[in-house]
Design a protein around this motif. Structure first.
Motif, short mmCIF file in Angstrom:
data_model
loop_
_atom_site.label_atom_id
_atom_site.label_comp_id
_atom_site.label_asym_id
_atom_site.label_seq_id
_atom_site.Cartn_x
_atom_site.Cartn_y
_atom_site.Cartn_z
N LYS A 122 6.33 15.10 6.11
CA LYS A 122 6.13 16.49 6.49
C LYS A 122 5.78 17.34 5.28
O LYS A 122 5.02 18.31 5.38
CB LYS A 122 7.40 17.03 7.16
CG LYS A 122 7.64 16.49 8.56
CD LYS A 122 8.93 17.05 9.14
CE LYS A 122 9.19 16.49 10.54
NZ LYS A 122 10.47 16.99 11.11
N ALA A 123 6.34 16.97 4.14
CA ALA A 123 6.06 17.70 2.91
C ALA A 123 4.68 17.36 2.36
O ALA A 123 3.98 18.23 1.83
CB ALA A 123 7.13 17.39 1.87
N VAL A 124 4.30 16.08 2.49
CA VAL A 124 2.99 15.63 1.98
C VAL A 124 2.32 14.86 3.11
O VAL A 124 2.22 13.62 3.08
CB VAL A 124 3.15 14.73 0.73
CG1 VAL A 124 1.80 14.52 0.06
CG2 VAL A 124 4.14 15.32 -0.26
N PRO A 125 1.83 15.54 4.14
CA PRO A 125 1.35 14.85 5.35
C PRO A 125 0.08 14.04 5.15
O PRO A 125 -0.07 12.99 5.78
CB PRO A 125 1.12 16.01 6.34
CG PRO A 125 0.92 17.21 5.48
CD PRO A 125 1.75 17.01 4.26
N GLY A 126 -0.82 14.52 4.32
CA GLY A 126 -2.12 13.84 4.18
C GLY A 126 -2.02 12.35 3.92
O GLY A 126 -2.42 11.53 4.75
N PRO A 127 -1.47 11.95 2.77
CA PRO A 127 -1.45 10.52 2.44
C PRO A 127 -0.30 9.73 3.07
O PRO A 127 -0.35 8.50 3.09
CB PRO A 127 -1.30 10.54 0.91
CG PRO A 127 -0.60 11.81 0.61
CD PRO A 127 -1.03 12.80 1.65
N ALA A 137 8.47 2.39 8.10
CA ALA A 137 9.07 3.57 7.47
C ALA A 137 10.46 3.25 6.92
O ALA A 137 10.81 3.66 5.80
CB ALA A 137 9.14 4.71 8.47
N GLU A 138 11.26 2.51 7.70
CA GLU A 138 12.60 2.16 7.26
C GLU A 138 12.56 1.21 6.06
O GLU A 138 13.36 1.33 5.13
CB GLU A 138 13.37 1.52 8.41
CG GLU A 138 13.74 2.50 9.52
CD GLU A 138 14.43 1.83 10.68
OE1 GLU A 138 14.50 0.58 10.69
OE2 GLU A 138 14.90 2.55 11.59
N ARG A 170 8.07 11.13 -8.97
CA ARG A 170 7.27 10.42 -7.98
C ARG A 170 7.86 10.59 -6.59
O ARG A 170 9.06 10.79 -6.43
CB ARG A 170 7.21 8.93 -8.30
CG ARG A 170 6.73 8.57 -9.70
CD ARG A 170 6.85 7.06 -9.94
NE ARG A 170 8.22 6.61 -9.75
CZ ARG A 170 8.59 5.33 -9.70
NH1 ARG A 170 7.68 4.38 -9.81
NH2 ARG A 170 9.85 4.99 -9.52
N ALA A 171 7.00 10.50 -5.60
CA ALA A 171 7.48 10.54 -4.21
C ALA A 171 8.43 9.39 -3.94
O ALA A 171 9.37 9.52 -3.15
CB ALA A 171 6.29 10.50 -3.25
N LEU A 172 8.21 8.24 -4.59
CA LEU A 172 9.09 7.09 -4.42
C LEU A 172 10.51 7.42 -4.88
O LEU A 172 11.49 6.99 -4.27
CB LEU A 172 8.55 5.89 -5.19
CG LEU A 172 9.27 4.55 -4.96
CD1 LEU A 172 9.03 4.06 -3.55
CD2 LEU A 172 8.82 3.50 -5.97
N GLU A 187 0.83 -1.20 0.00
CA GLU A 187 0.00 0.00 0.00
C GLU A 187 0.87 1.25 0.00
O GLU A 187 0.60 2.21 -0.73
CB GLU A 187 -0.91 -0.01 1.23
CG GLU A 187 -1.83 1.19 1.35
CD GLU A 187 -2.58 1.20 2.68
OE1 GLU A 187 -2.50 2.24 3.38
OE2 GLU A 187 -3.20 0.18 3.01
N GLY A 188 1.93 1.25 0.82
CA GLY A 188 2.81 2.40 0.91
C GLY A 188 3.54 2.67 -0.39
O GLY A 188 3.64 3.83 -0.83
#
Length: 719
Positions: free
Chosen positions: A592-597, A608-609, A575-577, A542-543
């Motif tokens: 912090k830059a894109v907190p919503g999703p 996260a790691e 992409r954020a990836l 999902e992430g």
């Protein structure tokens, strides 16, 4: 307190001490056996690191299991170093844990100094390691073993095997059906696992004194070794050793280099978020070095050291100080001073394994910086023991000669707690599956370091104690410590009908197909672990999907995350990836830059790691798959005849591989691949080197025969 007088008598007295064992505690299934001779599904011989993992794995799979050990109070004993893990070894521990093995969870309950090694390199080769409290580890392991359902523990020494007619549908000249104990009593079983460690005709050596023993204080196994030899097994001889133990309060730590643990501490087990002890309460380690005076003492007294004069092979990668002085003269060697426990007054000098006479050991120790006033509590000693050529076992660890007989641990020529534990868990699973007449559980080289370990042993064999390194795995970008649960936990929850040899690129799709078709459960993985792995798998998917779906221009990303070195010249959306691939960007900064999703993915540190690691390796994994294809297609590639492997500097090869290539002088990559000890990882590196030579030669041939050669342009063209 150790006395320098009469070292041989001291050892002999230690071995001769009368031990009155406590009544063996029964664990788990306490139902009594049928009248007459006891019978179990699986019998495991030996209570070391391989034996405990094997017994627990067989019991988890639903088999009534008996663990036979000389003494119940030595279960979980760390006979040598007070540590687990390291580079390569930490990978094995993660994989054992992914299959619900014990050692990782016990280490999280018993460690006193946790540290991740190799941090300067990528996460694929990080090595989780911990100093362990010997007493705590043994207590926690015994508690685990003695409370495992379906597992019974009994004190006893095995003298012989009970053999019957073979099963016609399987290879082998006979079938094992139980064991005979030293008192003549018999125990019947459908499968037997031997994890004899260093006990097969074990011999302890200090100086010129030699005494029969599996380890200090325990008698060797003679009858069982003779039985295996009579059956036709090829038997070899190996040796290992352990350093002396030093009184903690006699060391001057103030002048030594101090190493502190990591903060936060990374647990070994996937089901643990933290370890039992806070970083500030953990103990430090200290570093010192040998010096020329140490070399002098060793070289002047080699005639008093029968262990070092033996032709028996010792560990290449954990050699004795005598071997290091002989192989690498005029060098300073590291000595790590490691605590043996929270309440222990003993220090373990890692790197100082020695078998000189005891009085010379103490003389040598006091020459080392910080140890000038050190008191030796126990001398170092060597152990020589029998092992069986591992080419006599299958990838399931069942022997070719005797059906339903499995070997695991040092009996197969390995060294180290982690290698033993890895074999133990596989042997336990397969012994149980064999009882139920199910296909074996085999881990391939593409699935895990366990697969690399077993494939190396069964394909190449070994004539020296085998130790795991990341360099032995050719697919290490895929076989990372962080993703061992994704690779193995789902397999551990299913009994897949897999071949013992794989087509490299088809392994993953075959496993996934079996899982999707709903294979029958093997039962070696607990529901808690399965649910944890399933949650992590779905969260990662999902992430990654979310990170791929978020796209902004490079200028917008630069405004959102000014710390990132994003080029403003890129006009396409990023992409954020891809942003997460930048070294200075982690998921917390990205969220912090894109907190919503993205904020919810930062709530679990491990998740996260792992998202960061997945992003880091997204592109390079594709190239690794291409290398797999290349090495198959180019197997017959000719090797230059004039290569000097011993001095070659443009290719990454271990000293072991260089020596074997130099001796055999293979003409092709295919020939090199069949040399025992030349790893697939080395072949990939050799293939790259040879292809680079060919490309350079081809480029040179394309240049005009007259005129000046533009070296810079040629190099750019090659790149």
């Amino acid at each position: 307190m150790f006395s320098l007088r009469g070292c041989g008598r001291w050892v002999a007295a230690s071995l001769a001490k009368q031990h009155v064992p406590p009544p063996a505690r029964l664990s788990g299934d306490s139902a009594s056996a049928a009248p007459g001779t006891p019978r179990y599904d699986v019998v495991v011989v030996g209570g070391g690191h391989a034996g405990t993992e094997a017994a627990a794995a067989a019991a988890r799979c639903g088999s009534r299991t008996l663990l036979l050990t000389h003494r119940v109070d030595t279960i979980g004993q760390m006979s040598c170093n007070p540590s687990f893990g390291g580079i390569g070894k930490g990978h094995l521990m993660r994989e054992v844990d992914a299959l619900d093995g014990l050692c990782s969870r016990i280490c999280d309950q018993s460690g006193i100094h946790y540290k991740v090694l190799n941090r300067r390199k990528g996460p694929a080769v990080w090595g989780l390691r911990a100093q362990i409290d010997r007493k705590l580890y043994k207590q926690n392991m015994q508690k685990e073993i003695l409370n495992t359902p379906l597992l019974t523990v009994q004190e006893g020494a095995v003298e012989d095997l009970i053999l019957t007619e073979p099963e016609p549908e399987h290879t082998g000249k006979c079938r094992v059906s139980g064991v005979v104990l030293v008192d003549g009593s018999k125990v019947y079983a459908d499968s037997v696992i031997l994890t004899a460690g260093t006990f097969l005709r074990g011999m302890i050596v200090i100086g010129l004194e030699m005494h029969p023993a599996g380890r200090l204080g325990d008698q060797p196994s003679i009858g069982l070794a003779q039985t295996l030899e009579k059956l036709g097994f090829v038997v070899g001889r190996l040796k290992t050793g352990t350093p002396p133990r030093i009184a903690k309060d006699s060391i001057n730590f103030s002048i030594l280099n101090k190493q502190t643990p990591d903060n936060p501490s990374i647990p070994f087990s996937f089901i643990n978020e933290t370890v039992w002890i806070k970083p500030e309460d953990q103990l430090p380690c200290y570093l010192t070095h040998t010096n020329p005076r140490v070399d002098e003492i060793i070289l002047e007294n080699l005639h008093l050291n029968s262990h070092i004069k033996e032709t028996t092979k010792g560990p290449r990668y954990c050699p004795s100080i005598e071997s290091k002085v002989l192989r690498f003269p005029n060098r300073l060697h590291q000595v790590w001073l490691e605590p043996e426990g929270i309440d222990s007054d003993l220090i373990y000098p890692q790197g100082l394994s020695v078998t000189l006479p005891a009085e010379l050991q103490e003389k040598m120790i006091t020459c080392i910086r910080g140890l000038e006033k050190a008191k030796m509590i126990q001398p170092g000693y060597g152990v020589q023991y029998d092992y069986l050529d591992p080419r006599q076992i299958t990838p399931s660890l069942e022997t070719h000669l005797v059906q339903r007989l499995f070997f695991a641990g040092q009996i197969n020529g390995t060294t180290g707690y982690e290698e033993a534990a890895a074999q133990g868990v596989i042997a336990g699973i397969n012994a149980s599956l064999r009882v139920r007449r199910k296909p074996p559980f085999v881990v391939s080289r593409t699935e895990g370091y366990i697969g690399v370990l077993i494939d190396d042993l069964t394909t190449h064999g070994t004539n020296e104690p085998y130790r795991m390194f990341t360099s032995r795995a050719e697919f290490r970008l895929s076989l990372r410590p962080d993703n061992a649960d994704s690779r193995l936990t789902f397999r551990g929850n299913s009994s897949l009908s897999l071949p013992t040899r794989f087509t490299l690129l088809s392994d993953l799709s075959h496993v996934l197909s079996c899982l999707l078709l709903g294979c029958k459960e093997a039962g070696c993985v607990s529901q808690q672990r399965y649910e944890r792995a399933s949650w992590m798998k779905s969260s990662l998917e999902e992430g990654i999907s979310m990170l791929k779906s978020i796209e902004f221009s490079s200028s917008k990303w630069k405004k959102l995350i000014p710390e990132a070195s994003i080029s403003m010249g890129k006009v396409v959306s990023i992409r954020a990836l891809d942003v997460l691939k930048y070294e200075e960007v982690d998921l917390e900064l990205l969220a912090k830059a894109v907190p919503g999703p993205l904020k919810k993915y930062t709530q679990c540190r491990e998740l996260a790691e792992r998202l960061k690691i997945e992003a880091t390796y997204e592109t390079v994994l594709f190239h690794q798959q291409q290398e797999i294809k290349d090495i198959q297609r180019d197997e017959a590639l000719q090797l230059p005849k004039d290569l000097d492997y011993l001095t070659l500097r443009d290719v990454s090869l271990s000293q072991e591989v260089r020596e074997k290539l130099h001796f055999s002088r293979p003409q092709t990559i295919g020939a090199a691949s069949r040399i025992p000890g030349v790893t697939p990882a080395a072949l990939v590196n050799l293939l790259r080197f040879v292809k680079t030579i060919q490309q350079r030669q081809a480029a040179m041939n394309e240049l005009p025969k007259t005129g000046q050669c533009d070296t810079d342009r040629l190099e750019k063209r090659q790149l």
